[in-house]
Write an enzyme that holds these catalytic residues in place. Structure first.
Site, PDB file in Angstrom:
ATOM      1  N   CYS A 155     -75.174 -38.803  43.002  1.00 20.12           N
ATOM      2  CA  CYS A 155     -74.618 -37.529  42.545  1.00 20.12           C
ATOM      3  C   CYS A 155     -74.142 -36.754  43.758  1.00 20.12           C
ATOM      4  O   CYS A 155     -74.913 -36.516  44.692  1.00 20.12           O
ATOM      5  CB  CYS A 155     -75.662 -36.736  41.772  1.00 20.12           C
ATOM      6  N   ASN A 298     -88.907 -13.657  45.992  1.00 21.03           N
ATOM      7  CA  ASN A 298     -87.687 -14.002  46.726  1.00 21.03           C
ATOM      8  C   ASN A 298     -86.988 -12.779  47.313  1.00 21.03           C
ATOM      9  O   ASN A 298     -86.482 -12.826  48.438  1.00 21.03           O
ATOM     10  CB  ASN A 298     -86.736 -14.757  45.791  1.00 21.03           C
ATOM     11  N   ASN A 341     -94.626  -7.985  30.719  1.00 15.35           N
ATOM     12  CA  ASN A 341     -93.501  -8.513  29.952  1.00 15.35           C
ATOM     13  C   ASN A 341     -92.377  -7.493  29.984  1.00 15.35           C
ATOM     14  O   ASN A 341     -92.388  -6.515  29.228  1.00 15.35           O
ATOM     15  CB  ASN A 341     -93.932  -8.815  28.516  1.00 15.35           C
ATOM     16  N   ASP A 362     -83.461  -8.815  38.794  1.00 21.28           N
ATOM     17  CA  ASP A 362     -82.960 -10.199  38.857  1.00 21.28           C
ATOM     18  C   ASP A 362     -83.447 -10.951  37.619  1.00 21.28           C
ATOM     19  O   ASP A 362     -84.310 -11.821  37.705  1.00 21.28           O
ATOM     20  CB  ASP A 362     -83.454 -10.867  40.144  1.00 21.28           C
ATOM     21  N   CYS A 389     -77.315 -13.971  36.430  1.00 21.01           N
ATOM     22  CA  CYS A 389     -76.851 -15.344  36.243  1.00 21.01           C
ATOM     23  C   CYS A 389     -76.028 -15.483  34.971  1.00 21.01           C
ATOM     24  O   CYS A 389     -75.723 -16.604  34.549  1.00 21.01           O
ATOM     25  CB  CYS A 389     -78.022 -16.330  36.248  1.00 21.01           C
TER      26      CYS A 389
END
Length: 432
Positions: A155, A298, A341, A362, A389
């Protein structure tokens, strides 16, 4: 006789868009500005789906796909488009979503974040299936629009060390007695370590285990086994091995993680994205900042590295435990973490967290609508950096931030996290 159409544009999935007898037709394998002979494979009430059979007038932006499996393998959809044009198309997708769904336009379009176009992917979920007609075991991605697994031996977008394992894995699994009981392999590559997590529906016998240990030793990889959910994954071989980690060298951070824990697939773009997020957020000593959907830290730990007091909130107990451990190992006492949550956020819950000077969000593809609706009218964070995203949910949330909560969309741009796919990663700055 197959029809011939002119391709007017690209849709958000990278398909060419044409009109045939007044009906919108999405053409796989065709680019904007091209003339193509097409074969319709599915007719819907309002549109057709088609494949390009021949490109009669190619675009100047057409590229020769590097991968010999492109067109059959469903892992990539845009290798036939020149890389810079791919990024431009993703920027248009972001702008169009913000305008159409969010009814907003950024004051500044940020330059796109670029990284390597090939060999960038350090994470993958490889499907496994024995197919005798194909000569044995297949390991790889699904074929396009199919549940079948592509017959592939390498790949081009996987990290080279991972790509080189596909054919040896096919041979290994073909020798195992439980080959039909291994549905997938999760691959996670750190900076110096590759881990293969075998999903097992039944355990290896002694002979199988010996084959797997020999494979791991020969290819310098770690093998984990997973019997049920991700929480059941555990090391199989070797007994003692270095841990997975990635680095954020700009901030002097090392981030260990388990192979089943979420990390970005593209380490180069992740470093660039963290750097840009920190420049936009501009955290300073004494400020109180929240990092929502913080994962293993992150963004949280770089914020703490700048001296701000930062609270990371994440729904996964396991990821919060990892984030706390990473903060401790990187000597960052300004970073705290809580489990909550965030999809059930309310104004009352947000107020109980205390006031924040700034916010970083994020979220997953579903976005952060309950968070943005819960922001207070008075005393809200003056600056929000939103990493997304999915441009559609970013645009939906931007509409609330701008038209309800009184923020301005100061800047937005894309990060090419997934070259050769239609996936759009983006970042936006809101201020009030």
């Amino acid at each position: 006789m197959n029809p011939v159409v002119d391709i007017l544009s690209l849709d958000h999935e990278g398909h060419g868009v044409a009109r045939l007898d007044g009906k919108v037709t999405f053409v796989d394998g065709a680019l904007a500005g091209e003339r193509a002979e097409i074969a319709i494979f599915r007719k819907h009430a309002k549109y057709n789906s088609a494949n390009a059979v021949a490109i009669l007038a190619p675009s100047a932006q057409r590229a020769e796909p590097r991968c010999r499996y492109f067109g059959r393998c469903g892992g990539c959809s845009m290798q036939h488009l020149e890389p810079s044009a791919q990024v431009a198309a993703k920027q248009r997708v972001l702008e169009e979503n913000l305008a159409r769904i969010g009814k907003v336009r950024p004051s500044v379009l940020l330059p796109a974040l670029h990284g390597p176009s090939w060999g960038y992917r350090g994470r993958a979920r490889l499907s496994v299936r024995r197919v005798e007609k194909k000569g044995g075991v297949l390991v790889g991605f699904h074929e396009k629009r199919s549940s079948f697994i592509a017959d592939m031996a390498s790949c081009e977008v996987l990290a080279p060390g991972v790509s080189a394992l596909i054919q040896p894995l096919r041979e290994l699994i073909g020798r195992l007695s439980n080959a039909d009981r291994i549905p997938q392999i999760e691959v996670a590559a750190g900076e110096h370590v590759i881990v293969l997590v075998f999903r097992l529906l039944e355990p290896w016998n002694d002979d199988d285990a010996a084959h797997v240990r020999a494979f791991a030793d020969a290819h310098h990889v770690q093998v984990w086994e997973q019997r049920k959910g991700p929480e059941t994954a555990r090391p199989f071989w070797p007994d003692i091995a270095p841990e997975l980690s990635y680095g954020l060298p700009e901030f002097g951070l090392v981030m260990p993680f388990r192979p089943t824990e979420f990390t970005q697939v593209n380490s180069a773009i992740n470093r660039a994205l963290v750097s840009r997020a920190l420049r936009l957020l501009d955290p300073r000593p004494g400020e109180r900042i929240a990092d929502l959907f913080c994962g293993l830290g992150n963004f949280t730990l770089p914020i703490a590295h700048r001296g701000a007091d930062v609270l990371g909130i994440e729904g996964s107990t396991e990821l919060v435990a990892r984030a706390r451990e990473n903060a401790l190992r990187n000597a960052l006492p300004h970073a705290r973490f809580e489990v909550d949550n965030l999809f059930e956020m309310t104004p009352e819950k947000f107020a109980a967290l205390g006031p924040f000077d700034k916010l970083l969000i994020d979220p997953p593809r579903s976005g952060a609508i309950e968070v943005v609706k819960s922001l207070p009218e008075a005393g809200a964070p003056r600056r929000i950096v939103y990493v997304s995203c999915d441009p559609a949910t970013l645009a939906r949330d931007a509409e609330v931030l701008v038209h309800v909560k009184g923020y301005r969309l100061e800047a937005a741009g894309v990060a090419n996290m997934f070259p050769h796919t239609a996936h759009v990663e983006s970042i936006a700055l809101f201020e009030r």
